[in-house]
Design an enzyme around this catalytic site. Structure first.
Site, PDB file in Angstrom:
ATOM      1  N   SER A 200     -45.723  22.596 104.580  1.00 49.10           N
ATOM      2  CA  SER A 200     -44.978  23.686 103.936  1.00 49.10           C
ATOM      3  C   SER A 200     -44.085  24.454 104.912  1.00 49.10           C
ATOM      4  CB  SER A 200     -45.948  24.666 103.271  1.00 49.10           C
ATOM      5  OG  SER A 200     -45.226  25.755 102.728  1.00 49.10           O
TER       6      SER A 200
ATOM      7  N   LYS B 251     -49.970  25.020  90.193  1.00 50.69           N
ATOM      8  CA  LYS B 251     -49.110  25.930  89.432  1.00 50.69           C
ATOM      9  C   LYS B 251     -49.674  26.259  88.043  1.00 50.69           C
ATOM     10  CE  LYS B 251     -44.767  25.152  91.843  1.00 50.69           C
ATOM     11  NZ  LYS B 251     -43.321  24.957  91.730  1.00 50.69           N
TER      12      LYS B 251
ATOM     13  N   ASP C  36     -38.792  29.706  90.638  1.00 57.01           N
ATOM     14  CA  ASP C  36     -38.079  28.456  90.937  1.00 57.01           C
ATOM     15  C   ASP C  36     -36.674  28.436  90.331  1.00 57.01           C
ATOM     16  OD1 ASP C  36     -40.063  27.257  92.482  1.00 57.01           O
ATOM     17  OD2 ASP C  36     -41.086  26.426  90.737  1.00 57.01           O
TER      18      ASP C  36
ATOM     19  N   GLY D   9     -40.089  17.026  83.543  1.00 54.49           N
ATOM     20  CA  GLY D   9     -41.400  17.431  84.035  1.00 54.49           C
ATOM     21  C   GLY D   9     -41.450  18.919  84.336  1.00 54.49           C
ATOM     22  N   GLY D  10     -42.441  19.318  85.126  1.00 53.62           N
ATOM     23  CA  GLY D  10     -42.621  20.730  85.457  1.00 53.62           C
ATOM     24  C   GLY D  10     -41.441  21.340  86.194  1.00 53.62           C
TER      25      GLY D  10
ATOM     26  N   ARG E 237     -36.386   9.545  81.002  1.00 54.54           N
ATOM     27  CA  ARG E 237     -36.674   8.139  80.672  1.00 54.54           C
ATOM     28  C   ARG E 237     -37.455   8.055  79.353  1.00 54.54           C
ATOM     29  NH1 ARG E 237     -37.452   3.933  84.806  1.00 54.54           N
ATOM     30  NH2 ARG E 237     -37.767   5.631  86.307  1.00 54.54           N
ATOM     31  N   THR E 238     -38.451   8.941  79.192  1.00 55.10           N
ATOM     32  CA  THR E 238     -39.162   9.048  77.910  1.00 55.10           C
ATOM     33  C   THR E 238     -38.451  10.124  77.078  1.00 55.10           C
ATOM     34  OG1 THR E 238     -41.229   8.516  79.052  1.00 55.10           O
ATOM     35  CG2 THR E 238     -41.412   9.427  76.832  1.00 55.10           C
TER      36      THR E 238
ATOM     37  N   LYS F  16     -40.073  13.431  75.576  1.00 53.27           N
ATOM     38  CA  LYS F  16     -40.339  14.564  76.482  1.00 53.27           C
ATOM     39  C   LYS F  16     -39.113  15.474  76.585  1.00 53.27           C
ATOM     40  CE  LYS F  16     -43.911  12.962  79.689  1.00 53.27           C
ATOM     41  NZ  LYS F  16     -44.199  12.750  81.118  1.00 53.27           N
TER      42      LYS F  16
ATOM     43  N   MET G  73     -32.986  18.502  93.496  1.00 50.63           N
ATOM     44  CA  MET G  73     -34.027  19.477  93.842  1.00 50.63           C
ATOM     45  C   MET G  73     -34.867  19.033  95.039  1.00 50.63           C
ATOM     46  SD  MET G  73     -35.532  21.129  90.394  1.00 50.63           S
ATOM     47  CE  MET G  73     -34.526  21.504  88.987  1.00 50.63           C
TER      48      MET G  73
END
Length: 270
Positions: free
Chosen positions: A14, A65, A102, A127-128, A150-151, A154, A214
């Site tokens: 980190s 998270k 974020d 995603g997240g 891709r999916t 979602k 990102m």
């Protein structure tokens, strides 16, 4: 001295301790910021130990998270929508406040490089990481925010979840191939970490457009280089987002806004 930390597993890589130490020097704040590895399934216990030891606040990274969401008493709207938390504040009355910085970090970095956030934006991934930035992007009132994953289901679910906040839609692979180039393309997938590209055609980029990955590394990511070779004028990695989200957390805790560009430059040089 006030204590802050970042919780994760793994966490030794980190950059947060370095970033917050620089912010503290810059703003003349007396604080200590460390990295803490919590064991999987023991996040709440690790946080309680930190608070008992005088902790005032913490950042939270993978895989905690969602765990951070569960320990909080007060959750900001953007954290509720993201269904994930990266910033906790330990209040004097014993309660815990949660936020997700974020998206604000991403938007601040994009704006500092004059990205046209009022135009057509493509967000790759569902995603997240994507979920955490959609509300702040919609707050910039883009002409259109398109989610591709891709999916497809979602991406569709995300578009429906955020439909009340702006013009957001999900595209199938075929629709994306038939679409014209976007003004801003943001890759929220982790493909670059494996030196791979997300499953999208090069036609997503517009000549003179803006691209953002990102992910970040010691050299430009494959996505950053791919965007530049396909007509983008500006293509950036996520280091500025990392520093930007840290700056928003720091401001929540200390009520002073640190300057980010010098810290980004120092990280690039190191």
């Amino acid at each position: 001295m006030d204590k802050y930390a970042v919780f994760g597993n793994p966490i030794s890589h980190s950059k947060s301790p370095l970033i917050h130490t620089e912010f503290a020097k810059q703003t003349e704040q007396a604080l200590q910021y460390t990295a803490i590895k919590a064991e999987i399934g023991q996040f709440a216990e690790a946080v309680n130990t930190f608070v008992a030891d005088g902790g005032k606040g913490c950042n939270v990274t993978v895989p905690f998270k969602e765990d951070a969401f569960k320990v909080a008493d007060h959750i900001s709207e953007r954290a509720q929508l993201a269904e994930a938390v990266n910033t906790l504040t330990f209040n004097e009355d014993g309660t815990i406040s949660a936020d997700n910085t974020d998206g604000a970090g991403l938007v601040n970095d994009l704006q500092s490089h004059q990205a046209p956030l009022n135009k057509r934006i493509l967000l790759i991934g569902a995603g997240g990481a994507a979920r955490g930035v959609i509300k702040p992007l919609l707050d910039c009132q883009p002409e259109q925010l398109v989610i591709f994953n891709r999916t497809h289901s979602k991406a569709q679910n995300l578009a429906e979840h955020f439909a009340d906040y702006g013009n957001i839609t999900a595209m199938t692979e075929k629709e994306l191939e038939q679409s014209t180039g976007f003004d801003v393309v943001i890759n929220s997938t982790s493909a670059s970490l494996s030196d791979e590209l997300p499953p999208v055609p090069a036609t997503i980029f517009s000549q003179g457009g803006f691209a953002y990955d990102m992910a970040y590394g010691n050299k430009p990511t494959v996505f950053v280089e791919w965007a530049l070779s396909n007509g983008c004028q500006t293509s950036l990695d996520g280091l500025g987002m990392l520093v930007g989200q840290a700056a928003v957390s720091f401001e929540i805790w200390r009520e002073v806004k640190p300057e980010t560009q010098t810290v980004i430059q120092a990280l690039r040089q190191s």
